[in-house]
Write an enzyme that holds these catalytic residues in place. Structure first.
Site, PDB file in Angstrom:
ATOM      1  N   ASP A  94       0.041  -2.833  -6.625  1.00 12.57           N
ATOM      2  CA  ASP A  94       0.432  -4.242  -6.520  1.00 12.57           C
ATOM      3  C   ASP A  94       1.755  -4.301  -5.768  1.00 12.57           C
ATOM      4  O   ASP A  94       2.833  -4.403  -6.347  1.00 12.57           O
ATOM      5  CB  ASP A  94       0.558  -4.858  -7.911  1.00 12.57           C
ATOM      6  CG  ASP A  94       0.710  -6.369  -7.848  1.00 12.57           C
ATOM      7  OD1 ASP A  94       0.668  -6.926  -6.739  1.00 12.57           O
ATOM      8  OD2 ASP A  94       0.867  -6.995  -8.916  1.00 12.57           O
ATOM      9  N   ALA A  95       1.647  -4.221  -4.442  1.00  7.34           N
ATOM     10  CA  ALA A  95       2.827  -4.104  -3.590  1.00  7.34           C
ATOM     11  C   ALA A  95       3.119  -5.366  -2.793  1.00  7.34           C
ATOM     12  O   ALA A  95       4.238  -5.559  -2.324  1.00  7.34           O
ATOM     13  CB  ALA A  95       2.642  -2.931  -2.620  1.00  7.34           C
ATOM     14  N   LYS A  96       2.095  -6.208  -2.608  1.00  4.03           N
ATOM     15  CA  LYS A  96       2.237  -7.486  -1.881  1.00  4.03           C
ATOM     16  C   LYS A  96       2.906  -7.285  -0.529  1.00  4.03           C
ATOM     17  O   LYS A  96       3.812  -8.013  -0.146  1.00  4.03           O
ATOM     18  CB  LYS A  96       2.989  -8.498  -2.740  1.00  4.03           C
ATOM     19  CG  LYS A  96       2.287  -8.818  -4.061  1.00  4.03           C
ATOM     20  CD  LYS A  96       3.055  -9.832  -4.882  1.00  4.03           C
ATOM     21  CE  LYS A  96       2.328 -10.156  -6.172  1.00  4.03           C
ATOM     22  NZ  LYS A  96       2.352  -9.029  -7.139  1.00  4.03           N
ATOM     23  N   ARG A  97       2.420  -6.315   0.216  1.00  4.79           N
ATOM     24  CA  ARG A  97       2.963  -6.022   1.536  1.00  4.79           C
ATOM     25  C   ARG A  97       2.304  -6.907   2.591  1.00  4.79           C
ATOM     26  O   ARG A  97       1.325  -7.584   2.352  1.00  4.79           O
ATOM     27  CB  ARG A  97       2.769  -4.549   1.880  1.00  4.79           C
ATOM     28  CG  ARG A  97       3.487  -3.570   0.953  1.00  4.79           C
ATOM     29  CD  ARG A  97       4.996  -3.797   0.931  1.00  4.79           C
ATOM     30  NE  ARG A  97       5.719  -2.642   0.455  1.00  4.79           N
ATOM     31  CZ  ARG A  97       6.207  -2.491  -0.769  1.00  4.79           C
ATOM     32  NH1 ARG A  97       6.040  -3.443  -1.650  1.00  4.79           N
ATOM     33  NH2 ARG A  97       6.865  -1.404  -1.121  1.00  4.79           N
TER      34      ARG A  97
END
Length: 272
Positions: A94-97
């Site tokens: 869950d990095a939301k890059r």
């Protein structure tokens, strides 16, 4: 992991539960702080206690980045432990890059190749060339932020552009991108009433649904509107499970909380 393999695991375990591994050192049992690697020790205990009841784990990368190099080492040890002990379980970074193409390619390499996650969450604001690098990996997924569970989601995501809500435009246009079959979408549990319209756009794509539990989302609503004929859901619960207790038997209690959700999901799948 392919969609078919993930669905197989869901039906085998009668669960579409994803457990969020959002490790805050101020919330874990204090006795773990004397361990050489308290983050990994906490994660290992949670995983060992809950793996029977879930099909996915989702470390929120911010909690690991906040601890510097020690946090990254704990993240690597956690994903390696999953690969070694529970290889059938789906993993989500869950990095939301999301950045210009060459930068996104490096982010994709970090999480999908080097660390070996099955998927990574991606912000779509910069468009096609910021997302497609995450879709280049066979049997891996990019999980696109579409309609999130936070209050601020209404600032932009539900605003209309030429008569169409922005989140719908994101979903519709993303389906035209290369390797779009490798896309999943984040849809907040607190927005369950929107799922009927979303399923018209993407009837079979998997949806990652956070917000059940602490944030107030209801599992029955998510299932009522969001289940597809091939299940198509991963419902995430983090704090309600991993911080259910600060006692020495915290993992056992976390396992019991996960089992409660798994039983509810089994009933939903039986009706399906």
């Amino acid at each position: 992991m392919s969609n078919e393999e993930l669905t197989e695991q869901i039906l085998k375990k009668k669960s579409f539960l994803c457990v969020g591994l959002d490790v805050d050192l101020e919330k874990i049992p204090t006795y773990l702080l004397s361990e050489e690697d308290p983050i990994f020790s906490f994660n290992k205990a949670i995983i060992d206690a809950t793996h029977k009841f879930c099909v996915a784990y989702k470390p929120n990368i911010a909690f690991y980045e906040a601890e510097g190099i020690d946090g990254w080492k704990a993240l690597e040890k956690t994903i390696n432990y999953l690969h070694q002990e529970y290889p059938e379980i789906y993993s989500i970074a869950d990095a939301k890059r999301g950045d210009i193409g060459n930068t996104s390619r490096m982010y994709a390499k970090t999480f999908l190749k080097d660390l070996g996650f099955d998927s990574v969450t991606v912000a779509p604001y910069m468009g096609k060339d910021s997302v497609e690098p995450f879709l280049e990996f066979e049997n891996k997924h990019a999980i696109l932020l579409a309609l999130t569970s936070n209050e601020g989601a209404f600032d932009f995501q539900t605003q209309k552009i030429d008569g169409e809500e922005l989140y719908k435009k994101v979903i519709r246009i993303s389906q035209t991108w290369e390797n779009a079959e490798r896309l999943m979408y984040v849809i907040g549990a607190t927005k369950a009433e929107f799922l009927t319209e979303i399923r018209k756009l993407i009837p079979e794509n998997f949806l990652l649904v956070p917000g059940v539990g602490t944030q107030g989302g209801k599992l029955e609503d998510v299932c009522n509107y969001g289940l597809s004929k091939n299940v198509g859901l991963l419902v995430n619960s983090s704090r309600k499970i991993i911080y259910a207790s600060e006692s020495s038997n915290f993992a056992e209690i976390a396992g019991a909380k996960a089992e409660i959700l798994q039983r509810q999901m089994a009933e939903e799948l039986r009706q399906l």
